[in-house]
Scaffold this motif. Structure first.
Motif, PDB file in Angstrom:
ATOM      1  N   LYS A  21       0.811  -1.213   0.000  1.00 48.63           N
ATOM      2  CA  LYS A  21       0.000   0.000   0.000  1.00 48.63           C
ATOM      3  C   LYS A  21       0.847   1.267   0.000  1.00 48.63           C
ATOM      4  N   ARG A  22       2.044   1.191   0.562  1.00 50.53           N
ATOM      5  CA  ARG A  22       2.883   2.388   0.705  1.00 50.53           C
ATOM      6  C   ARG A  22       3.812   2.612  -0.472  1.00 50.53           C
ATOM      7  N   SER A  23       3.882   1.665  -1.378  1.00 49.00           N
ATOM      8  CA  SER A  23       4.820   1.772  -2.494  1.00 49.00           C
ATOM      9  C   SER A  23       4.299   2.746  -3.561  1.00 49.00           C
ATOM     10  N   THR A  24       5.218   3.493  -4.141  1.00 48.08           N
ATOM     11  CA  THR A  24       4.870   4.401  -5.239  1.00 48.08           C
ATOM     12  C   THR A  24       5.103   3.762  -6.597  1.00 48.08           C
ATOM     13  N   ASP A  25       5.632   2.537  -6.587  1.00 51.33           N
ATOM     14  CA  ASP A  25       5.896   1.823  -7.827  1.00 51.33           C
ATOM     15  C   ASP A  25       4.659   1.015  -8.214  1.00 51.33           C
ATOM     16  N   PRO A  26       3.991   1.361  -9.316  1.00 48.56           N
ATOM     17  CA  PRO A  26       2.759   0.649  -9.708  1.00 48.56           C
ATOM     18  C   PRO A  26       3.009  -0.801 -10.100  1.00 48.56           C
ATOM     19  N   ASN A  27       4.265  -1.160 -10.344  1.00 49.66           N
ATOM     20  CA  ASN A  27       4.589  -2.532 -10.734  1.00 49.66           C
ATOM     21  C   ASN A  27       5.013  -3.413  -9.558  1.00 49.66           C
ATOM     22  N   GLU A  28       4.924  -2.865  -8.358  1.00 52.30           N
ATOM     23  CA  GLU A  28       5.331  -3.626  -7.185  1.00 52.30           C
ATOM     24  C   GLU A  28       4.111  -4.359  -6.611  1.00 52.30           C
ATOM     25  N   PHE A  29       3.872  -5.545  -7.121  1.00 49.40           N
ATOM     26  CA  PHE A  29       2.756  -6.377  -6.673  1.00 49.40           C
ATOM     27  C   PHE A  29       3.042  -7.825  -7.052  1.00 49.40           C
ATOM     28  N   VAL A  30       2.239  -8.735  -6.500  1.00 51.37           N
ATOM     29  CA  VAL A  30       2.312 -10.139  -6.902  1.00 51.37           C
ATOM     30  C   VAL A  30       0.904 -10.604  -7.270  1.00 51.37           C
ATOM     31  N   ILE A  31       0.819 -11.483  -8.247  1.00 54.29           N
ATOM     32  CA  ILE A  31      -0.432 -12.109  -8.655  1.00 54.29           C
ATOM     33  C   ILE A  31      -0.433 -13.537  -8.128  1.00 54.29           C
ATOM     34  N   LEU A  32      -1.507 -13.899  -7.426  1.00 50.10           N
ATOM     35  CA  LEU A  32      -1.607 -15.236  -6.861  1.00 50.10           C
ATOM     36  C   LEU A  32      -2.546 -16.112  -7.672  1.00 50.10           C
ATOM     37  N   ASN A  33      -2.142 -17.366  -7.845  1.00 46.10           N
ATOM     38  CA  ASN A  33      -2.997 -18.410  -8.375  1.00 46.10           C
ATOM     39  C   ASN A  33      -3.397 -19.330  -7.224  1.00 46.10           C
ATOM     40  N   PRO A  34      -4.425 -20.173  -7.392  1.00 44.11           N
ATOM     41  CA  PRO A  34      -4.850 -21.046  -6.298  1.00 44.11           C
ATOM     42  C   PRO A  34      -3.698 -21.868  -5.734  1.00 44.11           C
ATOM     43  N   GLY A  35      -3.640 -21.927  -4.390  1.00 41.30           N
ATOM     44  CA  GLY A  35      -2.571 -22.657  -3.725  1.00 41.30           C
ATOM     45  C   GLY A  35      -1.326 -21.840  -3.474  1.00 41.30           C
ATOM     46  N   GLU A  36      -1.384 -20.535  -3.776  1.00 42.80           N
ATOM     47  CA  GLU A  36      -0.235 -19.658  -3.533  1.00 42.80           C
ATOM     48  C   GLU A  36      -0.545 -18.671  -2.421  1.00 42.80           C
ATOM     49  N   GLN A  37       0.516 -18.228  -1.755  1.00 41.61           N
ATOM     50  CA  GLN A  37       0.390 -17.311  -0.630  1.00 41.61           C
ATOM     51  C   GLN A  37       1.350 -16.146  -0.790  1.00 41.61           C
ATOM     52  N   ALA A  38       0.847 -14.925  -0.655  1.00 40.15           N
ATOM     53  CA  ALA A  38       1.696 -13.733  -0.641  1.00 40.15           C
ATOM     54  C   ALA A  38       2.150 -13.479   0.786  1.00 40.15           C
ATOM     55  N   THR A  39       3.445 -13.212   0.958  1.00 44.79           N
ATOM     56  CA  THR A  39       3.992 -12.911   2.272  1.00 44.79           C
ATOM     57  C   THR A  39       4.566 -11.496   2.247  1.00 44.79           C
ATOM     58  N   PHE A  40       4.199 -10.710   3.253  1.00 44.67           N
ATOM     59  CA  PHE A  40       4.743  -9.362   3.381  1.00 44.67           C
ATOM     60  C   PHE A  40       5.457  -9.275   4.715  1.00 44.67           C
ATOM     61  N   SER A  41       6.786  -9.106   4.659  1.00 46.57           N
ATOM     62  CA  SER A  41       7.602  -9.060   5.866  1.00 46.57           C
ATOM     63  C   SER A  41       8.836  -8.220   5.596  1.00 46.57           C
ATOM     64  N   ASN A  42       9.196  -7.373   6.572  1.00 42.66           N
ATOM     65  CA  ASN A  42      10.369  -6.501   6.423  1.00 42.66           C
ATOM     66  C   ASN A  42      10.314  -5.707   5.123  1.00 42.66           C
ATOM     67  N   ASN A  43       9.117  -5.226   4.799  1.00 42.87           N
ATOM     68  CA  ASN A  43       8.884  -4.410   3.607  1.00 42.87           C
ATOM     69  C   ASN A  43       9.143  -5.156   2.301  1.00 42.87           C
ATOM     70  N   ASN A  44       9.168  -6.474   2.352  1.00 47.87           N
ATOM     71  CA  ASN A  44       9.362  -7.285   1.151  1.00 47.87           C
ATOM     72  C   ASN A  44       8.112  -8.096   0.865  1.00 47.87           C
ATOM     73  N   LEU A  45       7.687  -8.084  -0.394  1.00 48.20           N
ATOM     74  CA  LEU A  45       6.503  -8.804  -0.826  1.00 48.20           C
ATOM     75  C   LEU A  45       6.937  -9.970  -1.706  1.00 48.20           C
ATOM     76  N   ASN A  46       6.603 -11.190  -1.296  1.00 45.03           N
ATOM     77  CA  ASN A  46       6.973 -12.388  -2.037  1.00 45.03           C
ATOM     78  C   ASN A  46       5.783 -13.335  -2.089  1.00 45.03           C
TER      79      ASN A  46
END
Length: 411
Positions: free
Chosen positions: A299-324
């Motif tokens: 939410k705080r990023s100014t980069d519009p390309n900073e995101f991840v797309i999830l498919n079923p069975g996947e999990q996004a993790t946000f920790s230490n300002n890193n999105l994986n």
């Protein structure tokens, strides 16, 4: 006859489906007493056994098969048997990272203590002394979840009441036959203004709530969580704010994307099922997709390309300002929705935090850091806490002592 020989004979009967109820008790007592070496040798002696029962749950042991695989087959079969014998089975926790036999066999034995009532105790294998366990029976905390309406009116959610829970000239709160809540603005009030009016559902310690949003989407809210949402969504977007943990079943509407906004991220979907876990006292914020597709962004990023797309069975993790993102087993993540704790390689910290939020207790540790232990298990959330702590103690070596609702943890 030696204990190992007796166990080997009983193991043979078990895989042949000829073991009696009385022999079950001795079977599981021995598996808790024998060394890893003796258990291995018992497996070796039954290689080549062909079970008389041809069902899929019956393990077969061809020569040279890996012992760990064999053990997993029996574990899976026992889990199914426990489910068949009890509507809400308790499959207790077991720890990885112990020499493989004892941790899992002890946990299997615990299944039959708690589900079938076989009465024997766990002992620390090194000291042969009983573990220090919680002395008080603590049940899950009483649900005191609350709805706050746009006008500030607070409604306590009562499980035993359905139909209209509250109504005035502005709002109505209804619980349907599926125990799902719905908050409605009366038509006269809706026409006065297009300004969004927000309600909040907040679950307590030991709380759980399911409700229907204005667009027909469903939300399940876990304990110590809150969801803020408008009584009527805007026409171009549907946005809610979450703290804690929620499971969403979103109705499709391409003209109005659905967004879950948390402290640090935005989860955007069109129509899908997913789980979001964003407790303030946990380092990782997790979004898990069950079906459909979601976009997770910082939410705080100014980069519009900073995101991840999830498919079923996947999990996004946000920790230490890193999105994986990573692959996960979704039934583990969403077990709470069906009143279960389900863990597979879950850190001990996660398990204890879940216990705190559900039972209304707090843990105090004698050391500054928790041991790096990972838990496997499938546990009813209705089980008394002392039984749950007994199994954790048995499989981690930790000792628990309870004073009121504070639990002291010692290695």
């Amino acid at each position: 006859m030696s204990q190992k020989a007796v166990f080997t004979e009983l193991l043979h009967k078990y895989v042949q489906n000829t073991i009696s109820k009385d022999e079950f008790q001795e079977f599981f007592l021995l598996m808790n007493q024998l060394s890893a070496k003796d258990l291995d040798e018992a497996f070796q002696q039954i290689q080549g056994t062909t079970p008389t029962d041809t069902q899929d749950l019956t393990p077969s042991f061809p020569s040279g098969a890996d012992h760990e695989a064999k053990l997993n087959q029996i574990w899976n079969r026992l889990e199914q048997e426990a489910i068949a014998n009890n509507g809400t089975p308790i499959i207790p926790l077991k720890r990885e990272n112990r020499f493989f036999n004892y941790g899992k066999w002890a946990a299997i034995a615990a299944v039959f203590i708690l589900v079938f009532g076989i009465g024997f105790h766990f002992y620390n294998r090194d000291t042969a002394q009983p573990e220090a366990l919680a002395q008080e029976e603590i049940l899950p905390a009483q649900d005191e979840s609350v709805i706050t309406l746009p006008n500030g009116k607070e409604i306590i959610i009562k499980d035993h009441i359905d139909g209209v829970l509250f109504a005035d000239e502005n709002f109505k709160v209804v619980k349907n036959a599926n125990d799902e809540l719905k908050i409605e603005a009366v038509k006269a009030n809706e026409s006065i203004s297009e300004v969004l009016q927000y309600s909040t559902v907040q679950t307590s310690t030991g709380g759980f709530s399911s409700f229907v949003l204005p667009d027909g989407s469903k939300v399940f809210l876990s304990s110590r969580s809150s969801l803020k949402f408008p009584t009527k969504f805007a026409t171009t977007a549907r946005e809610v704010n979450l703290t804690g943990e929620g499971y969403f079943e979103v109705e499709k509407n391409p003209k109005a994307p659905f967004r879950v906004v948390t402290e640090n991220q935005v989860v955007e979907v069109l129509g899908t099922h997913f789980n979001v876990r964003v407790y303030p006292d946990e380092k990782e914020q997790l979004t898990t997709l069950v079906e459909g597709k979601v976009k997770v962004s910082d939410k705080r990023s100014t980069d519009p390309n900073e995101f991840v797309i999830l498919n079923p069975g996947e999990q996004a993790t946000f920790s230490n300002n890193n999105l994986n993102k990573r692959s996960v087993e979704t039934d583990v993540v969403t077990g709470w929705k069906t009143n279960r704790f389900i863990y597979r390689n879950s850190h001990l910290y996660t398990v204890l935090k879940d216990i705190e939020r559900w039972y209304g207790v707090s843990f105090t540790f004698s050391t500054t850091e928790l041991p790096q232990q990972y838990i496997f298990g499938n546990v009813s959330r209705d089980v008394p806490l002392d039984q749950l702590l007994k199994v954790i103690s048995s499989n981690t070596g930790l000792k628990f002592t309870t004073k009121e609702r504070r639990i002291y943890v010692n290695p």
